[in-house]
Design a protein around this motif. Structure first.
Motif, PDB file in Angstrom:
ATOM      1  N   ILE A  15       0.854  -1.197   0.000  1.00 52.25           N
ATOM      2  CA  ILE A  15       0.000   0.000   0.000  1.00 52.25           C
ATOM      3  C   ILE A  15       0.882   1.236   0.000  1.00 52.25           C
ATOM      4  CG2 ILE A  15      -2.003  -1.085   1.106  1.00 52.25           C
ATOM      5  CD1 ILE A  15      -1.022  -0.018   3.783  1.00 52.25           C
ATOM      6  N   ASP A  16       0.359   2.309  -0.536  1.00 54.82           N
ATOM      7  CA  ASP A  16       1.064   3.587  -0.519  1.00 54.82           C
ATOM      8  C   ASP A  16       0.422   4.463   0.536  1.00 54.82           C
ATOM      9  OD1 ASP A  16       2.816   2.902  -2.575  1.00 54.82           O
ATOM     10  OD2 ASP A  16       1.317   3.420  -4.095  1.00 54.82           O
ATOM     11  N   VAL A  17       1.236   4.909   1.489  1.00 51.87           N
ATOM     12  CA  VAL A  17       0.680   5.700   2.582  1.00 51.87           C
ATOM     13  C   VAL A  17       1.319   7.079   2.613  1.00 51.87           C
ATOM     14  CG1 VAL A  17       0.130   3.669   3.980  1.00 51.87           C
ATOM     15  CG2 VAL A  17       2.324   4.807   4.300  1.00 51.87           C
ATOM     16  N   ALA A  18       0.520   8.047   3.009  1.00 49.96           N
ATOM     17  CA  ALA A  18       1.031   9.407   3.193  1.00 49.96           C
ATOM     18  C   ALA A  18       1.818   9.448   4.503  1.00 49.96           C
ATOM     19  CB  ALA A  18      -0.135  10.382   3.238  1.00 49.96           C
ATOM     20  N   PRO A  19       2.776  10.372   4.599  1.00 51.02           N
ATOM     21  CA  PRO A  19       3.518  10.488   5.859  1.00 51.02           C
ATOM     22  C   PRO A  19       2.541  10.720   7.013  1.00 51.02           C
ATOM     23  CG  PRO A  19       4.491  11.888   4.168  1.00 51.02           C
ATOM     24  CD  PRO A  19       3.213  11.354   3.597  1.00 51.02           C
ATOM     25  N   GLY A  20       2.798  10.064   8.121  1.00 52.79           N
ATOM     26  CA  GLY A  20       1.954  10.268   9.299  1.00 52.79           C
ATOM     27  C   GLY A  20       0.723   9.376   9.351  1.00 52.79           C
ATOM     28  N   THR A  21       0.523   8.548   8.322  1.00 50.83           N
ATOM     29  CA  THR A  21      -0.644   7.655   8.344  1.00 50.83           C
ATOM     30  C   THR A  21      -0.486   6.632   9.461  1.00 50.83           C
ATOM     31  OG1 THR A  21      -0.931   7.872   5.961  1.00 50.83           O
ATOM     32  CG2 THR A  21      -1.965   5.958   6.998  1.00 50.83           C
ATOM     33  N   LEU A  22      -1.537   6.502  10.263  1.00 51.24           N
ATOM     34  CA  LEU A  22      -1.502   5.524  11.345  1.00 51.24           C
ATOM     35  C   LEU A  22      -1.824   4.139  10.799  1.00 51.24           C
ATOM     36  CD1 LEU A  22      -3.446   7.527  14.086  1.00 51.24           C
ATOM     37  CD2 LEU A  22      -0.956   7.289  13.828  1.00 51.24           C
ATOM     38  N   LEU A  23      -1.231   3.141  11.436  1.00 54.91           N
ATOM     39  CA  LEU A  23      -1.474   1.770  10.976  1.00 54.91           C
ATOM     40  C   LEU A  23      -2.963   1.438  11.000  1.00 54.91           C
ATOM     41  CD1 LEU A  23      -0.334  -0.946  10.042  1.00 54.91           C
ATOM     42  CD2 LEU A  23       0.008  -1.549  12.466  1.00 54.91           C
ATOM     43  N   VAL A  24      -3.685   1.904  12.011  1.00 55.93           N
ATOM     44  CA  VAL A  24      -5.120   1.585  12.076  1.00 55.93           C
ATOM     45  C   VAL A  24      -5.857   2.141  10.852  1.00 55.93           C
ATOM     46  CG1 VAL A  24      -5.733   3.610  13.513  1.00 55.93           C
ATOM     47  CG2 VAL A  24      -7.187   1.570  13.518  1.00 55.93           C
ATOM     48  N   HIS A  25      -5.481   3.327  10.413  1.00 52.06           N
ATOM     49  CA  HIS A  25      -6.145   3.902   9.241  1.00 52.06           C
ATOM     50  C   HIS A  25      -5.747   3.153   7.971  1.00 52.06           C
ATOM     51  CE1 HIS A  25      -6.713   7.750  11.753  1.00 52.06           C
ATOM     52  NE2 HIS A  25      -7.844   7.085  11.698  1.00 52.06           N
ATOM     53  N   ALA A  26      -4.484   2.752   7.897  1.00 55.83           N
ATOM     54  CA  ALA A  26      -4.044   1.981   6.716  1.00 55.83           C
ATOM     55  C   ALA A  26      -4.796   0.656   6.640  1.00 55.83           C
ATOM     56  CB  ALA A  26      -2.533   1.742   6.790  1.00 55.83           C
ATOM     57  N   ILE A  27      -4.952   0.005   7.785  1.00 56.28           N
ATOM     58  CA  ILE A  27      -5.658  -1.285   7.799  1.00 56.28           C
ATOM     59  C   ILE A  27      -7.106  -1.102   7.369  1.00 56.28           C
ATOM     60  CG2 ILE A  27      -6.554  -3.102   9.324  1.00 56.28           C
ATOM     61  CD1 ILE A  27      -3.917  -2.766  10.971  1.00 56.28           C
ATOM     62  N   ARG A  28      -7.754  -0.093   7.907  1.00 49.02           N
ATOM     63  CA  ARG A  28      -9.181   0.096   7.611  1.00 49.02           C
ATOM     64  C   ARG A  28      -9.414   0.632   6.200  1.00 49.02           C
ATOM     65  NH1 ARG A  28     -13.092   0.442  11.412  1.00 49.02           N
ATOM     66  NH2 ARG A  28     -14.040   2.135  10.215  1.00 49.02           N
ATOM     67  N   GLU A  29      -8.658   1.674   5.856  1.00 46.26           N
ATOM     68  CA  GLU A  29      -8.995   2.406   4.631  1.00 46.26           C
ATOM     69  C   GLU A  29      -8.247   1.897   3.407  1.00 46.26           C
ATOM     70  OE1 GLU A  29      -8.333   6.429   5.989  1.00 46.26           O
ATOM     71  OE2 GLU A  29      -9.625   5.973   7.714  1.00 46.26           O
ATOM     72  N   GLN A  30      -7.046   1.374   3.592  1.00 47.20           N
ATOM     73  CA  GLN A  30      -6.302   0.944   2.414  1.00 47.20           C
ATOM     74  C   GLN A  30      -6.330  -0.572   2.232  1.00 47.20           C
ATOM     75  OE1 GLN A  30      -3.433   4.030   3.674  1.00 47.20           O
ATOM     76  NE2 GLN A  30      -2.813   3.866   1.533  1.00 47.20           N
ATOM     77  N   VAL A  31      -6.230  -1.287   3.345  1.00 47.92           N
ATOM     78  CA  VAL A  31      -6.355  -2.746   3.236  1.00 47.92           C
ATOM     79  C   VAL A  31      -7.834  -3.131   3.157  1.00 47.92           C
ATOM     80  CG1 VAL A  31      -5.762  -4.958   4.330  1.00 47.92           C
ATOM     81  CG2 VAL A  31      -4.155  -3.053   4.447  1.00 47.92           C
ATOM     82  N   GLY A  32      -8.689  -2.295   3.762  1.00 52.02           N
ATOM     83  CA  GLY A  32     -10.136  -2.527   3.642  1.00 52.02           C
ATOM     84  C   GLY A  32     -10.712  -3.457   4.700  1.00 52.02           C
ATOM     85  N   LEU A  33      -9.992  -3.638   5.802  1.00 52.57           N
ATOM     86  CA  LEU A  33     -10.485  -4.487   6.887  1.00 52.57           C
ATOM     87  C   LEU A  33     -10.970  -3.584   8.022  1.00 52.57           C
ATOM     88  CD1 LEU A  33      -7.728  -7.252   6.853  1.00 52.57           C
ATOM     89  CD2 LEU A  33     -10.053  -7.388   5.924  1.00 52.57           C
TER      90      LEU A  33
END
Ligand code: FES
Length: 154
Positions: A15-33
């Motif tokens: 996944i491509d994340v912006a600086p400062g992205t929290l893991l919880v947001h990456a999991i929910r919004e980018q991984v979709g879980l």
């Protein structure tokens, strides 16, 4: 943007994340879980608990880019299709949830406790779930559920 590689519930993700992205947001919004919940975002409530490289972790307290290369397990990893994980079944049988907001974190914390301490007493359970808050204050049934899950796992 930074590319982050994660193995989430056994599936490799990039996944491509912006600086400062929290893991919880990456999991929910980018991984979709979305089973991992967002509560306080200050590391206090435990709603965002996931397992990172084998240890329960509050995913609001981890920057996504710092988890690059990690193995992550979320609550979605527990059930096998329609078949509940034994810890989930124990929570179901003991009514170990009310609104369910804390449930994903409670389940993963309980699972970790039972794996490390197969015969936990109530003090062990209280200590383990100390970082997971139930906003409905349904702690008695939660503790009973963890006790039951441990008993059934032994
Ligand atoms: Fe992470 Fe509350 S949202 S501890």
């Amino acid at each position: 943007m930074t590319t982050v590689r994660l193995t989430v519930n056994g599936v490799q993700r990039e996944i491509d994340v912006a600086p400062g992205t929290l893991l919880v947001h990456a999991i929910r919004e980018q991984v979709g879980l979305t089973g991992t919940h967002v509560g306080c975002l200050t590391g206090d409530c435990g709603a965002c608990t996931v397992v990172v490289d084998g240890a329960t972790t509050k995913s609001c307290s981890v920057l996504a880019h710092s988890a690059d290369g990690a193995t992550v397990e979320t609550v979605e990893s527990l059930a096998d299709g329609e078949e509940l994980h034994p810890v989930q079944r124990a929570f179901w049988d003991e009514f170990g949830f009310q609104c369910g907001f804390c449930l994903p974190g409670m389940l993963l914390t309980a699972k970790e406790l039972i794996e490390s301490t197969p015969d936990p007493d109530d003090a062990d359970i209280h200590r383990a779930i100390n970082g997971n808050l139930c906003r409905c204050t349904g702690y008695n049934t939660i503790v009973a559920a963890v006790r039951r899950a441990a008993k059934e796992a032994s």
